[in-house]
Scaffold this motif. Structure first.
Motif, PDB file in Angstrom:
ATOM      1  N   ALA A   1      29.028  26.429  46.926  1.00 45.93           N
ATOM      2  CA  ALA A   1      29.681  25.183  47.325  1.00 45.93           C
ATOM      3  C   ALA A   1      29.687  24.184  46.163  1.00 45.93           C
ATOM      4  O   ALA A   1      30.691  23.499  45.940  1.00 45.93           O
ATOM      5  CB  ALA A   1      28.987  24.578  48.544  1.00 45.93           C
ATOM      6  N   ALA A   2      28.598  24.119  45.431  1.00 44.01           N
ATOM      7  CA  ALA A   2      28.537  23.215  44.274  1.00 44.01           C
ATOM      8  C   ALA A   2      29.613  23.583  43.262  1.00 44.01           C
ATOM      9  O   ALA A   2      30.357  22.718  42.782  1.00 44.01           O
ATOM     10  CB  ALA A   2      27.151  23.267  43.628  1.00 44.01           C
ATOM     11  N   LYS A   3      29.722  24.860  42.957  1.00 44.52           N
ATOM     12  CA  LYS A   3      30.714  25.327  41.982  1.00 44.52           C
ATOM     13  C   LYS A   3      32.138  25.047  42.469  1.00 44.52           C
ATOM     14  O   LYS A   3      32.997  24.623  41.701  1.00 44.52           O
ATOM     15  CB  LYS A   3      30.526  26.816  41.716  1.00 44.52           C
ATOM     16  CG  LYS A   3      31.452  27.361  40.659  1.00 44.52           C
ATOM     17  CD  LYS A   3      31.174  28.826  40.364  1.00 44.52           C
ATOM     18  CE  LYS A   3      32.107  29.334  39.284  1.00 44.52           C
ATOM     19  NZ  LYS A   3      31.870  30.735  38.981  1.00 44.52           N
TER      20      LYS A   3
ATOM     21  N   ALA B   1      32.415  13.224  47.929  1.00 45.84           N
ATOM     22  CA  ALA B   1      33.027  14.473  48.392  1.00 45.84           C
ATOM     23  C   ALA B   1      32.157  15.668  48.005  1.00 45.84           C
ATOM     24  O   ALA B   1      31.985  16.607  48.794  1.00 45.84           O
ATOM     25  CB  ALA B   1      34.428  14.623  47.809  1.00 45.84           C
ATOM     26  N   PHE B   2      31.604  15.640  46.805  1.00 47.04           N
ATOM     27  CA  PHE B   2      30.730  16.720  46.349  1.00 47.04           C
ATOM     28  C   PHE B   2      29.515  16.847  47.271  1.00 47.04           C
ATOM     29  O   PHE B   2      29.208  17.928  47.777  1.00 47.04           O
ATOM     30  CB  PHE B   2      30.279  16.472  44.910  1.00 47.04           C
ATOM     31  CG  PHE B   2      29.284  17.485  44.407  1.00 47.04           C
ATOM     32  CD1 PHE B   2      29.710  18.707  43.912  1.00 47.04           C
ATOM     33  CD2 PHE B   2      27.920  17.227  44.441  1.00 47.04           C
ATOM     34  CE1 PHE B   2      28.804  19.649  43.464  1.00 47.04           C
ATOM     35  CE2 PHE B   2      27.005  18.160  43.986  1.00 47.04           C
ATOM     36  CZ  PHE B   2      27.449  19.378  43.497  1.00 47.04           C
TER      37      PHE B   2
ATOM     38  N   ARG C   1      17.982  28.666  42.691  1.00 53.18           N
ATOM     39  CA  ARG C   1      19.139  28.515  41.808  1.00 53.18           C
ATOM     40  C   ARG C   1      19.321  27.031  41.552  1.00 53.18           C
ATOM     41  O   ARG C   1      19.212  26.216  42.470  1.00 53.18           O
ATOM     42  CB  ARG C   1      20.389  29.104  42.462  1.00 53.18           C
ATOM     43  CG  ARG C   1      20.289  30.619  42.607  1.00 53.18           C
ATOM     44  CD  ARG C   1      21.487  31.220  43.252  1.00 53.18           C
ATOM     45  NE  ARG C   1      22.670  31.088  42.387  1.00 53.18           N
ATOM     46  CZ  ARG C   1      23.883  31.497  42.763  1.00 53.18           C
ATOM     47  NH1 ARG C   1      24.069  32.038  43.963  1.00 53.18           N
ATOM     48  NH2 ARG C   1      24.911  31.366  41.936  1.00 53.18           N
ATOM     49  N   ALA C   2      19.584  26.686  40.309  1.00 50.42           N
ATOM     50  CA  ALA C   2      19.772  25.285  39.937  1.00 50.42           C
ATOM     51  C   ALA C   2      21.264  24.988  39.838  1.00 50.42           C
ATOM     52  O   ALA C   2      22.044  25.822  39.382  1.00 50.42           O
ATOM     53  CB  ALA C   2      19.076  24.998  38.615  1.00 50.42           C
ATOM     54  N   LEU C   3      21.638  23.798  40.271  1.00 43.59           N
ATOM     55  CA  LEU C   3      23.026  23.379  40.200  1.00 43.59           C
ATOM     56  C   LEU C   3      23.083  21.948  39.698  1.00 43.59           C
ATOM     57  O   LEU C   3      22.098  21.216  39.773  1.00 43.59           O
ATOM     58  CB  LEU C   3      23.694  23.510  41.566  1.00 43.59           C
ATOM     59  CG  LEU C   3      23.007  22.799  42.738  1.00 43.59           C
ATOM     60  CD1 LEU C   3      23.722  21.508  43.079  1.00 43.59           C
ATOM     61  CD2 LEU C   3      22.962  23.725  43.929  1.00 43.59           C
ATOM     62  N   ALA C   4      24.216  21.589  39.162  1.00 46.77           N
ATOM     63  CA  ALA C   4      24.415  20.214  38.703  1.00 46.77           C
ATOM     64  C   ALA C   4      25.607  19.620  39.434  1.00 46.77           C
ATOM     65  O   ALA C   4      26.600  20.311  39.684  1.00 46.77           O
ATOM     66  CB  ALA C   4      24.657  20.181  37.193  1.00 46.77           C
ATOM     67  N   ASP C   5      25.493  18.344  39.786  1.00 47.32           N
ATOM     68  CA  ASP C   5      26.616  17.660  40.408  1.00 47.32           C
ATOM     69  C   ASP C   5      27.621  17.272  39.319  1.00 47.32           C
ATOM     70  O   ASP C   5      27.369  17.528  38.130  1.00 47.32           O
ATOM     71  CB  ASP C   5      26.129  16.467  41.247  1.00 47.32           C
ATOM     72  CG  ASP C   5      25.653  15.272  40.440  1.00 47.32           C
ATOM     73  OD1 ASP C   5      25.783  15.253  39.192  1.00 47.32           O
ATOM     74  OD2 ASP C   5      25.139  14.328  41.066  1.00 47.32           O
TER      75      ASP C   5
ATOM     76  N   GLY D   1      30.949  20.855  40.775  1.00 42.77           N
ATOM     77  CA  GLY D   1      29.637  20.926  40.144  1.00 42.77           C
ATOM     78  C   GLY D   1      29.505  22.192  39.316  1.00 42.77           C
ATOM     79  O   GLY D   1      30.478  22.918  39.109  1.00 42.77           O
ATOM     80  N   THR D   2      28.301  22.454  38.866  1.00 39.93           N
ATOM     81  CA  THR D   2      28.010  23.647  38.077  1.00 39.93           C
ATOM     82  C   THR D   2      26.902  24.434  38.764  1.00 39.93           C
ATOM     83  O   THR D   2      25.817  23.898  39.008  1.00 39.93           O
ATOM     84  CB  THR D   2      27.543  23.268  36.653  1.00 39.93           C
ATOM     85  OG1 THR D   2      28.540  22.451  36.052  1.00 39.93           O
ATOM     86  CG2 THR D   2      27.298  24.505  35.801  1.00 39.93           C
ATOM     87  N   ALA D   3      27.177  25.688  39.093  1.00 37.85           N
ATOM     88  CA  ALA D   3      26.137  26.564  39.652  1.00 37.85           C
ATOM     89  C   ALA D   3      25.378  27.197  38.494  1.00 37.85           C
ATOM     90  O   ALA D   3      25.932  27.428  37.423  1.00 37.85           O
ATOM     91  CB  ALA D   3      26.769  27.643  40.525  1.00 37.85           C
TER      92      ALA D   3
END
Length: 136
Positions: free
Chosen positions: A90-92, A19-20, A112-116, A96-98
């Motif tokens: 969208a990640a946030k 979904a993420f 910009r880095a994001l984490a799932d 996830g984490t923006a």
């Protein structure tokens, strides 16, 4: 045949991870998906294989890194700064984490880095090749 990249990622919750990635614009390829793995397609040549921990362990005995570590940072290019901001949002919004790392703005390049949800780090970036400073 074109050269392709398949990024394999261990995930704690396959449905949540699917979904993420769908919320970020990836599409699922059901031909390579089941209850233990999902093939999420970014482009014709780039695919992300989401693997349950048990499935991951069938490929390697190496430990799964904790969500607080960064084994790699995968970079994805976007057509504009606004698109970079949109994928971070969208990640946030989807677990996830923006801005897991500080945003970078070099004028000709913005990222910009994001984490799932499992802590895998992605860098979304836009670059204007015509504006890259000339090397001396």
């Amino acid at each position: 045949m074109q050269k392709m990249i398949f990024v394999n990622l261990p995930v704690a919750d396959l449905r949540k991870a699917m979904a993420f990635y769908a919320a970020l614009g990836f599409t699922n390829n059901p031909h390579f998906s089941d209850d233990t793995a999902a093939c999420m397609v970014w482009s014709e040549t780039i695919h992300v294989m989401l693997l349950t921990h048990d499935k991951w362990r069938s490929f390697t005995a190496r430990p799964i890194p904790p969500t607080t570590s960064s084994e790699v940072m995968l970079a994805m290019s976007f057509e504009s700064r606004d698109a970079v901001d949109a994928i971070a949002a969208a990640a946030k919004a989807h677990g996830g984490t923006a801005d897991i790392n500080p945003a970078q703005d070099h004028g000709f390049m913005y990222s910009r880095a994001l984490a799932d949800p499992d802590g895998h780090v992605w860098e979304a970036f836009w670059m204007d090749p015509a504006a890259v400073p000339a090397s001396e």
